[in-house]
Design an enzyme around this catalytic site. Structure first.
Site, PDB file in Angstrom:
ATOM      1  N   ASP A  70       0.845  -1.185   0.000  1.00 29.33           N
ATOM      2  CA  ASP A  70       0.000   0.000   0.000  1.00 29.33           C
ATOM      3  C   ASP A  70       0.884   1.239   0.000  1.00 29.33           C
ATOM      4  O   ASP A  70       2.054   1.186   0.378  1.00 29.33           O
ATOM      5  CB  ASP A  70      -0.971   0.009   1.185  1.00 29.33           C
ATOM      6  CG  ASP A  70      -0.376  -0.597   2.446  1.00 29.33           C
ATOM      7  OD1 ASP A  70       0.866  -0.652   2.570  1.00 29.33           O
ATOM      8  OD2 ASP A  70      -1.141  -1.010   3.323  1.00 29.33           O
ATOM      9  N   GLU A 129      -6.099   3.090   3.283  1.00 26.54           N
ATOM     10  CA  GLU A 129      -6.722   3.677   4.467  1.00 26.54           C
ATOM     11  C   GLU A 129      -8.127   4.194   4.174  1.00 26.54           C
ATOM     12  O   GLU A 129      -8.856   4.555   5.086  1.00 26.54           O
ATOM     13  CB  GLU A 129      -5.856   4.819   5.008  1.00 26.54           C
ATOM     14  CG  GLU A 129      -4.456   4.406   5.457  1.00 26.54           C
ATOM     15  CD  GLU A 129      -4.454   3.531   6.699  1.00 26.54           C
ATOM     16  OE1 GLU A 129      -5.532   3.340   7.306  1.00 26.54           O
ATOM     17  OE2 GLU A 129      -3.376   3.019   7.057  1.00 26.54           O
TER      18      GLU A 129
END
EC number: 3.5.1.47
Length: 376
Positions: A70, A129
């Protein structure tokens, strides 16, 4: 001044430029500059929104191994005091994605120069997120063509010492869902409450009721969490609030419990509407699928880790952490694991300071594992 490894230096560069989901423009450009400077003979590069796919062609491919990292940061004001602190005021890499990216680049660097038999696919994924990049990336035309046969990812673990790897077969991370509830009543003067419908009172009543769901509607042998992290409502002290908003999160270890929790929330909100003669809307925002590790691949990985010199393996318990990598694992066999970084401050903390020694150690370990897996 002591020298640092190139991948620690990369981590510090990336730490300075945290960007929120689908806004990772500087991050993407930094990654692309680095990737384009590698030997290109075996690389195929494609961008997707603010993410990147990099295929490393194997020497005699039989399968494709995926590795996902990520790349986004969090809306947190950094308080580490480090000389390479965030230059983006109000944003921070407070979940270790800067470490994740530097490890991924270390692996990509090695395999661009030392290919293995099998193809590799490196996935630099935005918006972990929120609002969630894994699911749309998985559904992209690129990944329909470049779909790995297996996939893996890591997440830093501040609570574990450097040199520690932890995971388990089966369920590792929870199902998660955001929760937003908006209440609309009738405002008025504080001196005449009988002429208004007070949404602050309604919101407080609802928060109290929600706490009974986990205690009385979820199997005690299962686990669930409902947390209301923010309440807003009203304007000044002498005006009865016409609006109130609850913001929170739901986390469950089973899909059935998530369904049950949402059913009970909806029933309670309906009751609040009737009791307080108000309007109400529920929005579940981003929802993340549980991280479920493929038992066979994970057992094999655990055996490799247990026999790897310099690594301490821990068979951990499942956690209420949320991770949209779960969507990829729902479609592709694979696993996720924790990498110890020994920080006194935890994930999403403004003072999170991962021990950078974990970066080169993580790279070395994963080079060995992926080489072994991709040549056998």
């Amino acid at each position: 001044m002591s020298s640092i490894s190139p991948f620690v230096a990369i981590r510090r560069d990336l730490h300075k430029i945290p960007e929120l989901g689908f806004q990772e423009f500087k991050t993407q450009q930094y990654l692309l500059r680095y990737i384009h400077a590698l030997p290109q003979e075996r690389l195929e590069i494609q961008t997707w929104k603010t993410g990147i796919f990099v295929k490393v062609k194997g020497t005699a491919p039989r399968k494709m191994i995926g590795y996902r990292t990520d790349i986004d940061g969090l809306p947190i004001k950094e308080e580490t005091g480090l000389p390479y602190s965030s230059e983006h005021e109000g944003n921070m890499h407070a979940c270790g994605h800067d470490v994740h990216m530097s490890i991924a680049l270390g692996l990509l660097t090695h395999f661009a120069e030392h290919p293995i038999q099998d193809d590799l696919l490196f996935i630099f994924q935005p918006a972990e997120e929120g609002p969630g990049g894994a699911k749309p990336m998985l559904e992209s035309e690129i990944m329909k063509v470049w779909k790995p046969d297996m996939i893996l990812a890591l997440h830093i673990a501040p609570e574990y010492p450097v040199g520690t790897i932890a995971t388990k077969e089966g369920l590792l991370f929870a199902n998660t869902s955001e929760l937003f509830i908006d209440l609309k009543g009738k405002g008025g003067h504080a001196a005449f409450p009988h002429l208004a419908n007070d949404m602050v009172v309604a919101a407080c009543s609802l928060v109290t009721q929600l706490q009974s769901i986990v205690a009385r509607n979820v199997d005690p042998l299962d686990s669930a969490v409902i947390t209301i992290g923010k309440i807003s409502g009203g304007t000044v002290q002498n005006v009865i609030a016409e609006h109130a908003r609850l913001e929170g999160t739901i986390r469950t270890l089973s899909v059935d419990s998530m369904k049950k929790v949402k059913e009970r929330i909806e029933a309670m909100v309906s009751g609040i509407k009737m009791a307080y003669q108000c309007e109400a809307e529920i929005d579940y925002g981003s929802m993340y699928h549980q991280v479920y590790n493929d038992p066979e691949l994970t057992t094999e990985f655990i055996q490799f880790a247990e026999n790897y010199q310099g690594i301490r393996f821990i068979r951990c318990k499942e956690a209420m952490t949320g991770e949209d990598f779960g969507y990829m694992l729902a479609e592709i066999p694979g696993f996720m694991f924790w990498l110890g970084v020994d920080s006194p401050y935890g994930l999403h903390h403004a003072k999170l300071t991962p021990n950078e020694a974990a970066i080169d150690q993580g790279i070395s370990f994963l080079i060995s594992y992926i080489t072994w897996k991709g040549n056998n």
